[in-house]
Design a protein around this motif. Structure first.
Motif, mmCIF file in Angstrom:
data_model
loop_
_atom_site.group_PDB
_atom_site.id
_atom_site.type_symbol
_atom_site.label_atom_id
_atom_site.label_comp_id
_atom_site.label_asym_id
_atom_site.label_seq_id
_atom_site.Cartn_x
_atom_site.Cartn_y
_atom_site.Cartn_z
ATOM 1 N N THR A 152 88.292 -105.193 -52.098
ATOM 2 C CA THR A 152 88.093 -106.082 -50.950
ATOM 3 C C THR A 152 89.071 -107.256 -50.925
ATOM 4 O OG1 THR A 152 86.428 -107.222 -52.277
ATOM 5 C CG2 THR A 152 85.628 -105.568 -50.732
ATOM 6 N N GLY A 153 89.921 -107.364 -51.934
ATOM 7 C CA GLY A 153 90.850 -108.492 -52.015
ATOM 8 C C GLY A 153 92.147 -108.223 -51.270
ATOM 9 N N SER A 154 93.076 -109.138 -51.455
ATOM 10 C CA SER A 154 94.366 -109.052 -50.766
ATOM 11 C C SER A 154 95.139 -107.791 -51.194
ATOM 12 C CB SER A 154 95.139 -110.339 -51.068
ATOM 13 O OG SER A 154 96.488 -110.171 -50.820
ATOM 14 N N ILE A 155 95.286 -107.588 -52.491
ATOM 15 C CA ILE A 155 95.988 -106.386 -52.965
ATOM 16 C C ILE A 155 95.152 -105.129 -52.673
ATOM 17 C CG2 ILE A 155 96.825 -105.146 -55.020
ATOM 18 C CD1 ILE A 155 98.624 -107.436 -54.385
ATOM 19 N N ASN A 170 83.285 -107.422 -56.174
ATOM 20 C CA ASN A 170 82.274 -108.310 -56.738
ATOM 21 C C ASN A 170 81.045 -108.379 -55.833
ATOM 22 O OD1 ASN A 170 80.980 -110.263 -58.254
ATOM 23 N ND2 ASN A 170 82.098 -111.951 -57.305
ATOM 24 N N SER A 171 81.225 -108.954 -54.628
ATOM 25 C CA SER A 171 80.037 -109.207 -53.809
ATOM 26 C C SER A 171 80.231 -109.055 -52.303
ATOM 27 C CB SER A 171 79.536 -110.619 -54.112
ATOM 28 O OG SER A 171 80.551 -111.545 -53.763
ATOM 29 N N ASN A 172 81.417 -108.752 -51.863
ATOM 30 C CA ASN A 172 81.659 -108.693 -50.417
ATOM 31 C C ASN A 172 81.148 -107.381 -49.815
ATOM 32 O OD1 ASN A 172 82.643 -108.717 -47.797
ATOM 33 N ND2 ASN A 172 84.583 -109.684 -48.388
ATOM 34 N N TYR A 224 80.131 -105.713 -58.850
ATOM 35 C CA TYR A 224 79.822 -106.443 -60.079
ATOM 36 C C TYR A 224 78.482 -107.168 -59.929
ATOM 37 C CZ TYR A 224 80.435 -109.626 -64.017
ATOM 38 O OH TYR A 224 80.270 -110.326 -65.171
ATOM 39 N N ALA A 284 98.076 -104.890 -60.921
ATOM 40 C CA ALA A 284 98.361 -106.139 -60.206
ATOM 41 C C ALA A 284 97.776 -107.310 -60.989
ATOM 42 C CB ALA A 284 97.759 -106.108 -58.806
ATOM 43 N N GLU A 310 96.480 -111.360 -65.242
ATOM 44 C CA GLU A 310 95.737 -112.109 -66.262
ATOM 45 C C GLU A 310 95.379 -111.208 -67.447
ATOM 46 O OE1 GLU A 310 94.989 -112.016 -62.987
ATOM 47 O OE2 GLU A 310 94.745 -114.057 -62.198
ATOM 48 N N ASP A 318 102.755 -106.257 -59.353
ATOM 49 C CA ASP A 318 103.258 -107.599 -59.067
ATOM 50 C C ASP A 318 104.707 -107.440 -58.576
ATOM 51 O OD1 ASP A 318 103.295 -110.326 -58.937
ATOM 52 O OD2 ASP A 318 102.771 -110.661 -61.038
ATOM 53 N N GLY A 334 95.490 -113.754 -52.121
ATOM 54 C CA GLY A 334 94.168 -114.317 -52.415
ATOM 55 C C GLY A 334 94.286 -115.801 -52.767
HETATM 56 P P1 NDP Z 1 91.657 -111.651 -54.145
HETATM 57 O O1 NDP Z 1 90.938 -112.892 -54.483
HETATM 58 O O2 NDP Z 1 92.153 -111.477 -52.748
HETATM 59 O O3 NDP Z 1 90.733 -110.388 -54.484
HETATM 60 C C1 NDP Z 1 90.066 -110.264 -55.709
HETATM 61 C C2 NDP Z 1 89.298 -108.971 -55.754
HETATM 62 O O4 NDP Z 1 88.636 -108.872 -57.014
HETATM 63 C C3 NDP Z 1 88.196 -108.870 -54.696
HETATM 64 O O5 NDP Z 1 88.071 -107.534 -54.315
HETATM 65 C C4 NDP Z 1 86.956 -109.323 -55.462
HETATM 66 O O6 NDP Z 1 85.738 -108.832 -54.910
HETATM 67 C C5 NDP Z 1 87.243 -108.673 -56.792
HETATM 68 N N1 NDP Z 1 86.498 -109.283 -57.893
HETATM 69 C C6 NDP Z 1 86.451 -110.591 -58.240
HETATM 70 N N2 NDP Z 1 85.644 -110.770 -59.311
HETATM 71 C C7 NDP Z 1 85.188 -109.547 -59.630
HETATM 72 C C8 NDP Z 1 84.290 -109.068 -60.610
HETATM 73 N N3 NDP Z 1 83.700 -109.891 -61.475
HETATM 74 N N4 NDP Z 1 84.045 -107.743 -60.658
HETATM 75 C C9 NDP Z 1 84.618 -106.896 -59.790
HETATM 76 N N5 NDP Z 1 85.460 -107.290 -58.822
HETATM 77 C C10 NDP Z 1 85.726 -108.598 -58.740
HETATM 78 O O7 NDP Z 1 92.853 -111.506 -55.186
HETATM 79 P P2 NDP Z 1 94.319 -110.901 -54.964
HETATM 80 O O8 NDP Z 1 94.231 -109.558 -54.333
HETATM 81 O O9 NDP Z 1 95.186 -111.924 -54.375
HETATM 82 O O10 NDP Z 1 94.802 -110.743 -56.474
HETATM 83 C C11 NDP Z 1 94.313 -109.734 -57.334
HETATM 84 C C12 NDP Z 1 95.175 -109.715 -58.586
HETATM 85 O O11 NDP Z 1 96.483 -109.316 -58.239
HETATM 86 C C13 NDP Z 1 95.303 -111.064 -59.282
HETATM 87 O O12 NDP Z 1 95.370 -110.871 -60.651
HETATM 88 C C14 NDP Z 1 96.621 -111.587 -58.765
HETATM 89 O O13 NDP Z 1 97.237 -112.466 -59.673
HETATM 90 C C15 NDP Z 1 97.415 -110.301 -58.633
HETATM 91 N N6 NDP Z 1 98.492 -110.340 -57.651
HETATM 92 C C16 NDP Z 1 98.221 -110.586 -56.337
HETATM 93 C C17 NDP Z 1 99.226 -110.636 -55.400
HETATM 94 C C18 NDP Z 1 98.929 -110.826 -53.944
HETATM 95 O O14 NDP Z 1 99.836 -110.720 -53.130
HETATM 96 N N7 NDP Z 1 97.718 -111.092 -53.556
HETATM 97 C C19 NDP Z 1 100.632 -110.457 -55.785
HETATM 98 C C20 NDP Z 1 100.804 -110.146 -57.181
HETATM 99 C C21 NDP Z 1 99.770 -110.104 -58.069
HETATM 100 P P3 NDP Z 1 84.907 -109.696 -53.762
HETATM 101 O O15 NDP Z 1 85.759 -109.642 -52.538
HETATM 102 O O16 NDP Z 1 83.645 -108.946 -53.619
HETATM 103 O O17 NDP Z 1 84.758 -111.071 -54.318
#
Ligand code: NDP
Ligand code: MG
Length: 390
Positions: A18-21, A44-46, A65, A129, A132, A156, A211
């Motif tokens: 559900t995140g950006s990547i 996680n929760s979305n 999660y 990606a 950390e 990345d 994100g």
């Molecule tokens: P976002 O905040 O957009 O997304 C994070 C994702 O992780 C969401 O799907 C979130 O779910 C999920 N998540 C968070 N906590 C948990 C958990 N405890 N258990 C399971 N899922 C979880 O982050 P980004 O997409 O921006 O970044 C993701 C990774 O990629 C990071 O490590 C970042 O450094 C790296 N990265 C990102 C780039 C980018 O362009 N965005 C570029 C290069 C690297 P929910 O939505 O439900 O909270």
């Protein structure tokens, strides 16, 4: 004569869908639905977003999660035959499954460590990606991947650029990495001009839409610090051979310098879909329907040194990196918590590096920490910050 054109689809377990990547990964899956499919979605929760993803991509299973979110999702998709579970053990189980090909890990933070290890142990290709995880556990992840003969493909953008620039040349001929950095929204400013920065100001990245956590990390240059450590683990270079290069146009996504002096880089318009797609189809390259760099238009590319005095997060990262052991974990955990505090307006922008520095000063590093010791260092760091905040 009939031709069988069907290719075996690659099955993906997607952490952080559900995140950006995560959503951009699903854009690639949508564009290549004849070659890619999703086995498991993890977030996680979305619930709202993941429900739509489940309906469109029809995975076998979903892990949330958060337990309440999982319960809510079960009700919402009761009409579908999709298994829904929750918690870290379920994420690890999803990563350990037999019947899939690529674990794409795009969760944010150290939460990615254990599922990544599980994926490697299951012999799966890792598209990474989640930087950390390498920053804190690179000393565990990289040898394990080698032992299991598993590929870690960087997602990345800088590391994908480096990886692409290394294709076709022997790894031993690599002599230096030029890790590019946009400089973030506050490039050129001095410390006193950063004191009153609000989250909304820091969330405006000039070139990339990402994100929240990584966007703040880009504003403090902590992101580049994390990427320096990520590069060390991925490409086995010394910290002295990684040059951070501020390049505000973000057209050069990073470069490598070879022992004969040749410098090779990957260039283009900034778009995370390229490194994602490259990792998913590596070593193939497939067409992508996106705008192209027009160098007549771009006309000039500029480069400068990073201002490590103003952006202390970057110098602290080099310090943590050179100390090694559990220190990068403390650097990372302190940053994760400080960013969350900054986003909720509990601390100022300049307190982010201040908190990181204080936590590092208070920590006695452990060499070669196990996963358990990494998690202990993380907890201690959080406890330290809580004490300092009072
Ligand atoms: P976002 O905040 O957009 O997304 C994070 C994702 O992780 C969401 O799907 C979130 O779910 C999920 N998540 C968070 N906590 C948990 C958990 N405890 N258990 C399971 N899922 C979880 O982050 P980004 O997409 O921006 O970044 C993701 C990774 O990629 C990071 O490590 C970042 O450094 C790296 N990265 C990102 C780039 C980018 O362009 N965005 C570029 C290069 C690297 P929910 O939505 O439900 O909270
Ligand atoms: Mg990057």
């Amino acid at each position: 004569m009939s031709m069988n054109n069907s290719v075996d689809k690659k099955r993906i377990v997607l952490l952080g869908s559900t995140g950006s990547i995560g959503t951009q990964t699903l854009d690639v899956v949508r564009a290549y639905s004849d070659r890619l499919s999703v086995k498991t979605l993890v977030a996680n929760s979305n619930v709202t977003k993941i429900e739509a993803q489940v309906r469109e991509f029809k995975p076998d299973s979903v892990v949330m999660y958060d337990e309440k979110a999982a319960e809510e999702l079960k009700v919402r998709i009761a009409d579908l035959d999709v298994k829904v579970t929750s918690g870290m053990d379920s994420i690890i189980e999803a990563a350990s499954a037999e019947d899939y090909d690529i674990l794409l890990t795009a969760v944010v933070g150290m939460i990615g460590i254990r599922p990544t290890i599980a994926g490697i142990k299951a012999g799966k290709t890792i598209a990474l990606a989640n930087k950390e995880t390498l920053v804190t556990a690179g000393h565990i992840i990289m040898p394990l991947a080698e032992e299991m003969n598993v590929q870690i493909l960087p997602v990345d953008s800088e590391h994908s650029a480096i990886f692409q620039s290394l294709q076709g040349s022997p790894a031993r001929s690599l002599s230096k990495i030029w890790l590019t950095c946009s400089g973030g929204p506050f490039r050129g400013r001095k410390k006193e001009e950063l004191e009153n920065i609000k989250p909304a100001d820091a969330l405006k990245h000039p070139n990339w839409s990402m994100g929240n956590k990584i966007t703040i990390d880009s504003a403090t240059l902590v992101n580049k610090g994390l990427e320096v450590m990520e590069a060390k683990w991925l490409f086995g270079v010394d910290y002295d051979d990684i040059n951070v290069l501020v390049h505000p146009q973000s057209i050069v996504h990073s470069m490598v310098e070879y022992c004969d002096g040749a410098v090779i880089g990957e260039l283009g318009l900034p778009d995370m879909k390229l490194p994602i797609q490259y990792a998913l189809f590596y070593p193939d390259r497939l067409p992508m329907d996106t705008p192209r760099a027009d160098f007549y238009d771009i006309a000039s590319l500029t480069f400068e040194k990073a201002d490590m005095e103003t952006f202390e997060g970057l110098s602290l990262a080099f310090e943590a990196a050179r100390t090694g052991g559990s220190m990068p974990t403390v650097f990372n955990a302190a940053n994760e918590r400080a960013v969350a505090l900054f986003l909720s307006e509990k601390i100022g922008f300049l307190e982010i590096p201040e908190i990181i520095g204080n936590c590092m000063a208070a920590h006695k590093p452990v060499a070669n920490p196990s996963v358990e010791e990494i998690l202990v260092a993380e907890k201690e760091t959080y406890a330290n910050i809580e004490r300092l905040e009072k």
